[in-house]
Structures are given as C-alpha cells and as structure tokens.
Design a protein around this motif. Structure first.
Motif, PDB file in Angstrom:
ATOM      1  N   ILE A 143       0.871  -1.180   0.000  1.00 52.55           N
ATOM      2  CA  ILE A 143       0.000   0.000   0.000  1.00 52.55           C
ATOM      3  C   ILE A 143       0.906   1.227   0.000  1.00 52.55           C
ATOM      4  N   PRO A 144       0.736   2.131  -0.961  1.00 53.71           N
ATOM      5  CA  PRO A 144       1.579   3.320  -0.950  1.00 53.71           C
ATOM      6  C   PRO A 144       1.433   4.065   0.375  1.00 53.71           C
ATOM      7  N   ALA A 145       2.565   4.449   0.958  1.00 51.97           N
ATOM      8  CA  ALA A 145       2.560   5.082   2.273  1.00 51.97           C
ATOM      9  C   ALA A 145       1.677   6.323   2.274  1.00 51.97           C
ATOM     10  N   VAL A 146       1.581   6.963   1.114  1.00 49.42           N
ATOM     11  CA  VAL A 146       0.865   8.232   1.060  1.00 49.42           C
ATOM     12  C   VAL A 146      -0.626   8.017   1.336  1.00 49.42           C
ATOM     13  N   ILE A 148      -1.827   5.683   3.360  1.00 48.72           N
ATOM     14  CA  ILE A 148      -1.941   5.422   4.793  1.00 48.72           C
ATOM     15  C   ILE A 148      -1.840   6.730   5.569  1.00 48.72           C
ATOM     16  N   ASN A 149      -0.876   7.574   5.177  1.00 52.86           N
ATOM     17  CA  ASN A 149      -0.738   8.865   5.852  1.00 52.86           C
ATOM     18  C   ASN A 149      -1.981   9.713   5.672  1.00 52.86           C
ATOM     19  N   ALA A 150      -2.441   9.791   4.415  1.00 48.79           N
ATOM     20  CA  ALA A 150      -3.609  10.626   4.150  1.00 48.79           C
ATOM     21  C   ALA A 150      -4.804  10.096   4.925  1.00 48.79           C
ATOM     22  N   GLY A 151      -4.977   8.764   4.949  1.00 48.84           N
ATOM     23  CA  GLY A 151      -6.121   8.185   5.641  1.00 48.84           C
ATOM     24  C   GLY A 151      -6.061   8.414   7.135  1.00 48.84           C
ATOM     25  N   SER A 152      -4.854   8.314   7.709  1.00 45.80           N
ATOM     26  CA  SER A 152      -4.763   8.422   9.162  1.00 45.80           C
ATOM     27  C   SER A 152      -4.925   9.869   9.619  1.00 45.80           C
TER      28      SER A 152
END
Lengths: 249, 262, 260
Positions: A143-146, A148-152
């Motif tokens: 999963i692209p880290a971006v 995960i960051n955006a979602g969190s």
C-alpha cells in the motif's frame, strides 16, 4: 476482406481438431480417441446426467476449500503484513510449507478426515491457503505510504480505517491473487479426486481409464475440466473489471 | 486562582501554532543523524507561512513533525496551546504525491472525512468544495480520469472539507508543470482568502514563496535550522514585476545563498 | 504516531525461531494429548529424517525428483520461451492461438496422467511430461506478457538505430521483457516442483512423492511421511531462493526496483 474477430481462432481450433482426427485415423487400433469419439462421449455423459453430478461434486469441493482458505488466510495475511514483526515471525515457515505439493498432504488428509469430501476440501484448503496468505501479506506491504498517511489524518477509528483505507487499497492485488489461487484450487481438486474420493471430474477421468480403458471419456473429462477452469477465470476477471477495483493497474 | 487580565493577555498573544525547541534525530546505520534541529516558530491564526530551504534539508521532516506524523526527538509542537501527539483531523497534510484515493470518486474523496455528518449536510459540504476547487462536472469521475492539477485541487478540497485549523501543504505543486503550477498558486490564494485558514506551505521555489506567503521561513541545509524569517509586506494580488516584489525575492535568494544573476 | 526507532536487527532472527519453537511445542503437546500412535511427534520426525539420510534411498529419491524437474522444466523453457516470444511479437497470432492455450491451461497436469501413460508408458518420461505441462503454460504466459508490455518507445528507438527484426527481438525486446520472463520462470519452476511430487505419487516408483505415498502404504510410517514432506518443502524453498539470486543479477535487476 475482414473477418469478425472470433473467426480465426475458431478456424484454428477446427484445423487442430481435423489434424487430430486424421492422426488417429492413420493409426487404427490406437487407445486414444479422435475428436469425434470425444464429442460422442461428451454427449453420452450429458445424457446420463453423470456429467452434471461430477461437475457439481468438484465445484462443491472447490468452493468450500477456497472459501475456507480465503476467510482464514486473507485476514491473517493482512495482519501479518501490517506488523513487520509478524511477517518476520511467519514468513520463513510459510516459505517451507508453500513448495510442498498439496497432494503430498494426501496421507495426512486421509489420516485426519478419512476418504471423502472432507479430505479433498482439506487438500484444496492447503493448496489455496499459502498463496492467499502471501498475496495478502504483500498487498498490505505494498500500500503506498501516502494513502496510509492521508487516511490516518482524518481521525478514523481503527475499524473504519481498515474498512475505508486498507481494504480498498489492497482489493485490486487481492483480487488478482484470488484469481490465480482459484486456478490452483481447480488444479488441486481434480488431482485430489483422482486419489481420495469417488466422484468429481478427477474421479471421472481415473475411473474411465481403469474401468475399461474408455479413453474417449478420459479426454472428454479433460476438456470439460479445461472449459470450467476457463469459465472460473473469466468470472474472476469480470469482477476485476469493476471500476472500484481497477485503479490497481 | 489566576489573574483575569493575564489570561486575556496570554490568549490574545497566543499563537495558533507554536513550535518550541523542536529536534528530530534519525537513526541511520546505528548513528544518530539530525534532520531538524532546535526549531522555534510561532504562527498566528489565518497566517500563510512558507518554509523554504534547499532540497533534502529536512523541510518535510519538520512538517511531518508539526502535523503529528512523526514524534519529535526533543521539543514540542502545540496548536491552540494543545500539544500535538499524533495525526488529527484538525490539521490536515496535503502531500506532493497524488494522495487522493483512487478507489473513490471526486465526491467520495471530498466526503472521506465527513462520514459522521448527516447526509444532507455532507452533500452540501461536498457541493461547496467541488465548486470551490472548480471540479464541477467531475463529481462522479475517478482520479484516474483527472489531470495532475485537478488531483491536487481535489486533495486540497478533501483537506478543507473537514474544516481543519491548520493546513499543511508539502510541496503540493512540485509534480506539476510550470504553467499549471502558476494557476494552482492563484487558486490556492483565492481559496485561502475565501476561507482564511492557517496555512504552512513547504516549497523549494523562492518565487512560489514570495508570491504566496505572509512570512517566509528560510531553513539551512541539513540539519534544518531557522536561518532567517522574511516578512512579505505586499498586499494581494501581488504584482510580480513590481520593484518591491523583486527586492524581496532577491533578498530571499541572498538569504538562501544563491546568486540572483546567472 | 510513527516512532523513529525501527525494530532491532536481531529481531529478524528471533521471531521466526520463536514461532517455530511455539509450533513445535503445540505439535508435540497435541500428539501427547491425543495419545495418537499414528501421527508422529516432532522428535519422531527428526528421527525419521536422520534414519532416511543414512539410507541410500533418500538421496536416490531426491536425485530422481530433481532430475525429472530439471529435464521437464528445461524442455518447457526451450519450447515455451520461443513460442511465448513469437506470440507476444505477433498479436494477431496470439489472438488465434490463445483460446486453445486458455482451455488447456486449467487442466491439472495430474489429469494428463492417463494420456501420459498411453504415450510414454509408466516411468520417467511420463513424469517428465507432467512437469513439462505444469511449467509450460506459465512460461508462455509470462513471455507473452513480457513482450507485449515492452513500451513501444523502446521498439521505435531500436528501429531508429536501424536494427533488423531479429536484432530488435534479441537486443531490445528480449532484455526489456527479461525481468517479467524471469518471474514467470521462477513461478514455473515452483509449479514443476509441485507437479513432480504429485506425479511421483501416482505414476512412478521413485522420487520424493513416491517416498511419501510408499511410507504410508507400506506400514503407515507417518514419521517418514512428514519427514519427506519437510524435505520437499526445504528443497522447494532452496530452488526458489536460487532463482531469486538470478533475479538479483545487475543486468536484469532494473525491472525489479518497482515491481513487487
């Protein structure tokens, strides 16, 4: 002159069938049947309703084994993939189990479940479990880290986060893995039925050979296996074509 | 019992965002490597601040720490006096990469942080921000059908829709072509003037900083320290060939240590 | 909030050992708990492995299995790669041939056993034929995929330097498709290893698959069954790891930086 797109493949198949028939005709007394005999044998199977019975038996086992493997391996793989230590802990073991042919589990399957449906469902489960587990693990890790960051960033609860970020993000890869695994399950069920049970398409093949060398039925059974396998694959592909899953490519 | 007038004085002077003694140290091959060192910075409500520095200087690390995506090794970040301890919907990061969710439509993306609102209000908000970032007609399109500039506008809309106190933008237009970039700056200024959020904007382009910011914070190369702070006292819309603009831009170039003649 | 500190390096060794130890403990305990005298304990399997390794038969079986995989896989490579490259190069041809491949592909190689026996009789060639079938289709599919996903830009650049068709295929298309082809080969080798064991359980009387089925049939030696399974798993893992080191060679590595 332009032909519709399906004409050439059909011509090619007809040509192959003709060659096959000619080759058989040139060698009389041969065990192997020609396409005409195979066609007749398919008709015979259809007539007695035998074919339907065997197809249903095989699909029944594949469905159970595959579904059980999916609902255990996918969540487990997602969890192991999410936690790096989880991957470290289980990956080496999975790598040892994966190259063991599901058929090599037959003695254990028979010991635990006896001869019958449960045994072959177990074999399909074993054959599907490890590929699905690895697919799920690598899907999470990729999963692209971006995302995960955006979602969190939006303050979701963990269950919301899984449902609204992780799951949609892994879905395309999971779907590809499931399609490949369903193909494996279909290979395994046929092989398992040749040994462990007395119904299903695999049994049809072995039985036709052992009971009187009916090679026309053997080849008819093989072709039916091929066509059903192809249909399963096409079905999974058409799910993958839904827009929601498609962004992965 | 606190004295009333000191409380009032403190809250009046209290900045929106306060960074105190912030340092971030990475472990690289077992050795500590400072990325950000001793940053002290105050940003007031509704202010537009640009962080400028050479590439790889730790700008993004600083911004991730301010947004709560990275825990600082020393020091702290506070927003409205409350210490930042993790990602939070009151401060949204906008990333350089296209971080819009490819599995959701434009509407779905803008509504991503709004699931707790009643349906009617959510739809109103989505419609408002679709209009604000000028994506009308694309409500049901997927990101794969949008251009790079549209994706970034969508990302900004998704961020604004949850009504954040502070908006962090990490080189949001870095991947766009230069014409689109200029257009996007104008759009961002229009949106900022309409909604008056506090914005922290990371860039490595001096022009971008001088065109957008109220204040430009110049960072040194790694580890990032605050080297200078330049106040841009030109009202919007800014004339980018006015002598004042050029003077400020030259001063910024000088602070970074670049010659302004090639 | 993301912590900067990473897990320690030694944990990469610790955790697999912990899981393996737990698994063995659970296994041992459930054998004791159920008082089975058929299913072996880990210790029993260990003795089984030791016993087997002292006998000549284990090494002969390993050799037989490996030989069959090598020959079958080699033949699949020799036939499959040129065919796959051709089909990828001429999309019109691929369109014609593909339906036949798609029907043959889902047929379990094991289902070919009756046919293989008619063609080759019971023995080595039949088992090798099964391995060939198992490995052939993944190789063809990987080559077609590899060639057709070479960016047209590369072909145009190659033409620009005045390469002939054959040169273009050899010097541009093949290297560009190589990373994907190698992945396909690795998968095909894995399948070959699965198939040889399955085939040996039915069609021949040597090899690791035969060892599994024979240990069960002649006296329910389940310790040897499990021992043979573990040996199969470990050899499969070694084959896979060996192939991955090829993928890591510099001239093919460019393709793996983004993929998987």
């Amino acid at each position: 002159m332009r032909f519709p797109i399906w004409v050439r493949p059909v011509l090619f198949i007809l040509a192959l069938l003709a060659l096959w028939q000619i080759a058989i005709d040139l060698h009389p007394g041969q065990l192997l049947p020609g396409p005409i005999a195979v066609f007749a044998a398919t008709g015979e199977l259809l007539q007695h309703g035998l074919l339907l019975k065997h197809v249903v038996a095989s699909l029944f086992r594949v469905t159970w084994g595959f579904v059980l493997a999916s609902i255990t391996a996918i969540p487990l793989g997602l969890i192991l993939g999410w936690y790096r230590r989880g991957e470290w802990a289980f990956n080496p073991l999975v790598q040892v189990f994966r190259p063991i042919s599901p058929l090599a589990w037959i003695p254990i399957a028979i010991l635990w479940f006896g001869i019958g449906d449960l045994s072959s469902i177990f074999l399909i489960f074993v054959g599907s479990f490890f590929p699905l587990l690895l697919t799920a693990m690598s899907a999470v890790q990729n999963i692209p880290a971006v995302y995960i960051n955006a979602g969190s960033n939006f303050g979701l609860s963990s269950s919301d986060f899984v449902a609204r970020v992780i799951y949609p993000a892994v879905a395309p890869r999971l779907l590809v893995g499931m399609r490949i695994t369903l193909g494996i399950a279909w290979l395994v069920v046929v092989a398992a039925e040749m040994i462990a049970v007395n119904s299903g398409l695999g049994f049809l093949i072995v039985d036709a050979r052992n009971a009187g060398n009916r090679y026309d039925l053997v080849v008819a059974g093989m072709l039916i296996i091929g066509i059903i396998g192809l249909l399963l694959d096409l079905g999974m592909r058409s799910i993958g074509r839904i827009k929601y899953f498609q962004w992965g490519d | 019992m606190s004295l009333p007038h000191t409380v009032i004085a403190a809250s009046a002077a209290k900045p929106k965002l306060q960074v105190t003694g912030l340092s971030v140290v990475y472990q690289s091959n077992g050795k500590p490597l400072a990325a950000v060192e001793d940053i002290n910075l105050e940003i007031s409500d509704g202010e537009f601040v640009c962080l400028v520095g050479p590439s790889g200087c730790g700008k993004s690390t600083l911004m991730n720490a301010m947004g709560g995506f990275l825990s600082p090794s020393r020091g702290s970040v506070a927003i409205d006096g409350e210490t930042v301890s993790g990602p939070d919907r009151r401060r949204i990061l906008v990333f350089q990469e296209y971080a819009v969710f490819p599995w959701l439509t434009v509407e779905g993306n803008i509504g991503f942080g709004l699931s707790k609102l009643p349906r009617e209000e959510r739809e109103q908000r989505i419609a408002h921000y679709v209009e604000l970032v000028r994506l009308q007609g694309f409500e049901h399109a997927y990101p794969s059908d949008l251009s790079g500039g549209m994706k970034q506008r969508l990302q900004v809309a998704r961020a604004l829709a949850v009504n954040p106190d502070v908006l962090f933008l990490d080189e949001p237009f870095g991947a766009l072509d230069s014409i689109t970039r200029v257009l996007m700056r104008a759009e961002l200024l229009r949106i900022w003037q309409a909604e008056r959020r506090t914005i922290v904007f990371v860039t490595h382009e001096t022009d971008e900083a001088v065109q957008l910011a109220d204040r430009v914070v110049v960072l040194s190369s790694r580890p990032a320290r605050i080297q200078d702070i330049l106040t841009i006292d030109i009202p919007h819309p800014r004339n980018i060939s006015s002598p004042r603009y050029l003077a400020l831009r030259d001063e910024l170039l000088k602070m970074i240590g670049l010659a302004y003649e090639i | 909030m993301k912590k900067i500190r990473q897990p320690r390096r030694w944990e990469i060794w610790l955790w697999p050992l912990v899981t393996a130890a737990l698994l063995l403990a659970v296994w041992q305990y459930s054998v004791l708990w159920t008082r089975t005298n058929v299913f072996p304990s880990p210790l029993g399997v260990w003795h089984g492995i030791l016993g087997l390794s002292h006998e000549h038969v284990l090494w002969a079986d390993i050799g037989a299995s490996l030989r069959r995989v090598a020959v079958g896989f080699g033949a699949a490579v020799l036939v499959g790669i040129p065919l796959g490259l051709c089909l990828g190069w001429f999309p019109a041809l691929h369109q014609v041939v593909n339906p036949v491949l798609e029907i043959l592909r889902p047929i379990s190689p094991i289902a070919w056993i009756p046919v293989a026996i008619v063609f080759f009789g019971v023995g080595d060639p039949a088992a090798i034929f099964l391995v060939f079938l198992g490995a052939f289709f993944p190789i063809v599919v990987a080559c077609v995929g590899g060639v057709s996903s070479v960016p047209p830009l590369f072909r145009r650049a190659g033409r620009n330097f005045g390469l002939s068709n054959a040169q273009l295929l050899r010097r541009v298309v093949f290297p560009a498709a190589l990373p994907q082809i190698l992945i396909g080969l690795r998968i095909a080798l894995g399948i070959g290893w699965l198939v040889v064991v399955a085939g040996e359980m039915i069609a021949v009387d040597s090899g690791l698959g035969y060892l599994v089925i024979d240990s069960r049939n002649s006296g329910k030696r389940y310790d040897l069954v499990v021992a043979a399974m573990l040996i199969i798993g470990i050899i499969g893992l070694i084959l896979d790891a060996g192939f991955r080191t090829i993928e890591r060679i510099r001239s093919v590595r460019w393709g793996f930086r983004h993929a998987v």
